[in-house]
Design an enzyme around this catalytic site. Structure first.
Site, mmCIF file in Angstrom:
data_model
loop_
_atom_site.group_PDB
_atom_site.id
_atom_site.type_symbol
_atom_site.label_atom_id
_atom_site.label_comp_id
_atom_site.label_asym_id
_atom_site.label_seq_id
_atom_site.Cartn_x
_atom_site.Cartn_y
_atom_site.Cartn_z
ATOM 1 N N LYS A 119 84.671 31.893 -37.741
ATOM 2 C CA LYS A 119 85.631 30.886 -38.158
ATOM 3 C C LYS A 119 84.899 29.704 -38.774
ATOM 4 O O LYS A 119 83.717 29.509 -38.477
ATOM 5 C CB LYS A 119 86.524 30.452 -36.993
ATOM 6 C CG LYS A 119 85.853 30.185 -35.652
ATOM 7 C CD LYS A 119 84.809 29.133 -35.544
ATOM 8 C CE LYS A 119 85.220 27.765 -36.022
ATOM 9 N NZ LYS A 119 83.986 26.869 -36.150
ATOM 10 N N TYR A 132 88.698 23.939 -33.727
ATOM 11 C CA TYR A 132 88.819 24.355 -32.320
ATOM 12 C C TYR A 132 90.022 23.688 -31.659
ATOM 13 O O TYR A 132 90.756 24.320 -30.892
ATOM 14 C CB TYR A 132 87.542 24.006 -31.559
ATOM 15 C CG TYR A 132 86.388 24.917 -31.832
ATOM 16 C CD1 TYR A 132 86.299 26.173 -31.228
ATOM 17 C CD2 TYR A 132 85.368 24.537 -32.691
ATOM 18 C CE1 TYR A 132 85.232 27.012 -31.476
ATOM 19 C CE2 TYR A 132 84.287 25.374 -32.951
ATOM 20 C CZ TYR A 132 84.221 26.614 -32.338
ATOM 21 O OH TYR A 132 83.162 27.449 -32.581
#
Length: 346
Positions: A91, A176
């Site tokens: 990611k 996150y």
């Protein structure tokens, strides 16, 4: 074979039960020789970026783990899919929602699985907090405060080059907060409102943002306030405030050291508790989950659609910060964002 691969991912493969290292890709012959010797990788299983497509001729390789600067993800995912290999991609998934859609389509055409490496969704403390929130153990959730920040000191690093990173603190570490909020609530935001700032004259932020602060409004009424900064002392935490108590996660997004504490009202008293759980290697957990999905032909828990949704939301956050107004969101992903719950060791 950058820092993340060398320091975390390759060592984690040693504790995997369903995954093993069989091949390496690197642009540095010197690094390749040293790492291949360290992990016992055969010379014929060592590839350069130019010979990467030859992986299609290697039956030992089932999965390619893409650990590259963000702007390179799409090209190597598409090429890996054309080689007939399943893809695990770090990611953020890419640098735009359009690229994510192209990556999903390429894997669909090749009939290979695509998973995004959202390790937090496989981490026991974060999964336990999610369970408590969704079971309303502390009553209905109302507010979330989340922060993921760190200090960065190298203006020449690719993370500070927009062409390679796609953005600054938001897609790298702020993601996150964004992804974990969605994960623990189990719902998607319907509106975002954001502020962006970079310290004038700081060479770290000539191309990418230093700070992003944003709020997300969810259909249930929950408001999540999140922030991320590239120029402060490390802080990785979030707290969920509920009707009858709160849940707090320290070191929430770190590789290890998570600490889950809760508090609840009991009459005129407040009862605080730390929930102790055995730590697992987050990288090993996500790799073994993907291997399990391939062995059992299941959809990954965090497929490409999950990565696409985060890019849609990040683009709305940038838009809101630029225009100084809330941006309303509509769900535009055709398939479910997540696959079946992972089978993880407790």
């Amino acid at each position: 074979m950058g820092h993340l691969a060398l320091e975390e991912i390759l060592p984690a493969l040693g504790s995997c039960e369903k995954s093993k290292l069989v091949a390496l890709v690197s642009g540095s012959p010197e690094k390749m020789k040293k790492v291949a010797a360290q992990y016992g990788i055969k010379p014929q299983n060592c590839y350069s970026y130019e010979t990467y497509d030859q992986l299609k001729n290697n039956p030992e390789v089932d999965v390619i783990y893409i650990v590259l600067p963000n702007a390179l993800h799409k090209d190597y995912v598409v090429r890996g899919a054309k080689a007939g290999k399943h893809i695990l991609c770090e990611k953020p998934m890419a640098i735009s929602s359009k690229e994510c859609e192209e990556m999903i389509a390429a894997c669909d055409r090749a009939k290979v699985k695509l998973m995004v490496a959202y390790r937090i969704q496989y981490q026991p403390h974060n999964r336990k907090l999610r369970e408590l929130v969704q079971n309303k153990t502390f009553g209905v959730p109302k507010l979330i405060e989340a922060c993921n920040s760190q200090s960065s000191a190298n203006p020449a690093h690719w993370r500070h080059k927009k062409a390679l990173a796609g953005g600054g603190a938001l897609p790298d570490i702020g993601l996150y907060c964004l992804n974990t909020n969605r994960f623990i609530l189990g719902e998607e935001p319907i509106e975002v409102f954001a502020y962006q700032y970079s310290t004038p004259g700081n060479p770290l932020f000539t191309e990418v943002e230093e700070l992003m602060s944003w709020q997300m409004r969810f259909p249930s009424g929950v408001i999540a306030s999140s922030s991320t900064d590239y120029n402060v002392h490390e802080s990785r935490r979030y707290r969920v405030m509920c009707e009858k108590g709160w849940l707090n996660m320290d070191k929430a997004y770190a590789y290890k050291g998570q600490k889950l504490t809760t508090a609840r009202a009991e009459g005129k008293m407040e009862r605080q508790e730390e929930i102790g759980l055995a730590e697992t290697n987050q990288f090993a957990a996500e790799m073994d989950h993907f291997s399990d999905c391939i062995l059992k032909d299941k959809r990954p828990f965090t497929p490409g659609e999950e990565g696409l949704q985060d890019h849609v939301l990040m683009e709305a956050i940038y838009q809101s910060a630029k225009e100084g107004r809330p941006v309303k969101l509509t769900h535009n992903v055709n398939r479910p964002l997540r696959g079946p719950e992972p089978e993880l060791d407790s």
